[in-house]
Design a protein around this motif. Sequence first.
Motif, PDB file in Angstrom:
ATOM      1  N   ALA A  94    -122.742  60.847  20.324  1.00 45.39           N
ATOM      2  CA  ALA A  94    -121.356  60.370  20.210  1.00 45.39           C
ATOM      3  C   ALA A  94    -121.171  59.546  18.944  1.00 45.39           C
ATOM      4  CB  ALA A  94    -120.988  59.544  21.445  1.00 45.39           C
ATOM      5  N   ARG A  95    -122.176  58.744  18.615  1.00 43.10           N
ATOM      6  CA  ARG A  95    -122.096  57.938  17.392  1.00 43.10           C
ATOM      7  C   ARG A  95    -121.995  58.840  16.167  1.00 43.10           C
ATOM      8  NH1 ARG A  95    -126.477  55.265  18.038  1.00 43.10           N
ATOM      9  NH2 ARG A  95    -125.581  53.380  18.982  1.00 43.10           N
ATOM     10  N   ALA A  96    -122.802  59.877  16.131  1.00 44.67           N
ATOM     11  CA  ALA A  96    -122.790  60.806  14.999  1.00 44.67           C
ATOM     12  C   ALA A  96    -121.459  61.549  14.891  1.00 44.67           C
ATOM     13  CB  ALA A  96    -123.941  61.796  15.135  1.00 44.67           C
ATOM     14  N   ALA A  97    -120.833  61.761  16.056  1.00 46.33           N
ATOM     15  CA  ALA A  97    -119.547  62.469  16.068  1.00 46.33           C
ATOM     16  C   ALA A  97    -118.360  61.536  15.837  1.00 46.33           C
ATOM     17  CB  ALA A  97    -119.371  63.199  17.406  1.00 46.33           C
ATOM     18  N   GLY A  98    -118.623  60.242  15.706  1.00 50.16           N
ATOM     19  CA  GLY A  98    -117.538  59.277  15.524  1.00 50.16           C
ATOM     20  C   GLY A  98    -116.714  59.059  16.768  1.00 50.16           C
ATOM     21  N   LEU A  99    -117.347  59.208  17.932  1.00 47.47           N
ATOM     22  CA  LEU A  99    -116.616  59.118  19.198  1.00 47.47           C
ATOM     23  C   LEU A  99    -117.200  58.052  20.129  1.00 47.47           C
ATOM     24  CD1 LEU A  99    -116.096  62.925  19.936  1.00 47.47           C
ATOM     25  CD2 LEU A  99    -114.389  61.299  19.092  1.00 47.47           C
ATOM     26  N   LEU A 100    -117.878  57.061  19.565  1.00 48.35           N
ATOM     27  CA  LEU A 100    -118.518  56.047  20.389  1.00 48.35           C
ATOM     28  C   LEU A 100    -117.611  54.836  20.610  1.00 48.35           C
ATOM     29  CD1 LEU A 100    -121.247  55.329  21.788  1.00 48.35           C
ATOM     30  CD2 LEU A 100    -121.828  54.062  19.707  1.00 48.35           C
ATOM     31  N   THR A 101    -117.441  54.454  21.861  1.00 42.34           N
ATOM     32  CA  THR A 101    -116.703  53.249  22.257  1.00 42.34           C
ATOM     33  C   THR A 101    -115.319  53.194  21.602  1.00 42.34           C
ATOM     34  OG1 THR A 101    -118.897  52.202  22.010  1.00 42.34           O
ATOM     35  CG2 THR A 101    -117.117  50.834  22.865  1.00 42.34           C
TER      36      THR A 101
END
Length: 409
Positions: A51-58
């Motif tokens: 998710a972090r790599a996809a820019g979708l974290l938190t």
Amino acid sequence: MIDFAVPPALAALAARVRAFVADQIVPYECDPRLTQHGPTDALRAELVAKARAAGLLTLQAPKAMGGMGLSHIEQALVFEAAGWSTLGPIAMNCAAPDEGNMFLLSKIARPDQAERFLRPMVLGQQRSVFAMTEPDGAGSDPAQLRTEAVFDGSAYTINGRKWLITGAEGAKTWIIMARVADNPHGPSGPTLFLCDGATPGIVIERRMHSMDRNYVEGHAVVRFEGLRLPPDAVLGEVGEAFRYAQMRLAPARMTHCMRWLGAASRAQSIAIDHARRRTAFGKVLGEHQGVSFLLAENETDLKVARLLIWEVAWRMDRGEKARHESSIAKAEISERLFRVADRCVQVLGGIGTTDETVVAMIYRDMRGFRLYDGPTEVHKHAIGRQLLRAGSAFTATPAADEALAAAAE
């Protein structure tokens, strides 16, 4: 006026989340690290990295902490999309209990507390627990809180026992509810404490075997044995725990509803696909009236659930507390979505009781939704009290009101 038009940018974000979950997270549903006690910390870390790599974290976090500061209605669409897999919210760091705890900490934590306990959560580096429920005390009725904190003028000593503490194993940020005993040094009453999970005096007795397996590291029985915390470990103010619990009532109820709506929609999609392909008595299942009625009832329940979520989200975005409305929504949605999952098992037949599809897991996991954040019956009791209060001379003590409101938490 409620506007049901979804802005193009929000629709695009929800579609992006749905595609991410379907393409990158769904394959992990067969990972052996998804255990009887939920995903392991190692699996969570791998999902969070994606998710972090996809820019979708938190995404729900305040912009000041790197999130998008999503409004409640924006969360409704994004969290539903994340819920397409029960692992989706874990990957995107918007699953319970962390999502609700992050919300609470963002509202009442001091700057130093936020930096130490909240920021690492927002970054996906550590998990949290909310330790309230007790074997012989607080649960649906938090007024029965028995865990006690004794202040000797320099530190609090906490003793007590909790159970059904989600994610306790390996969690770093601990929010503990305890009743500060009467003392000559200051105020007393139900209080929240904030500390590191490695603090001496926190004893994890065992993990509990439960129906669900969608929460990281499952649920545990925890004992506080001479847990000593300094005065600056108090979260907010002494004696205000019920008020703070109320602060997160409506948002936490509704984010549960949002995520489970996504899971129920996934189950419906699988059931529809099965009804289109499977044949019986000379035609596909979906052409049999009994099956088509089940699917139609599901679609109705999904639509009603979505509308209830959007209405409460709209109210909260306008600044309303929406406790009454969110209580209605949580009680109704949890019952409707569980019926959706149950009907999907029925449409799938024997295969619906196996792990050949994700429907059986959704069914097992969703059963708890009718209990946590307040059992349906507690919500109905709170709704009834509110109706009587609004329509007559009905009165209740402030303490009773606080306890009942917190009970639906």
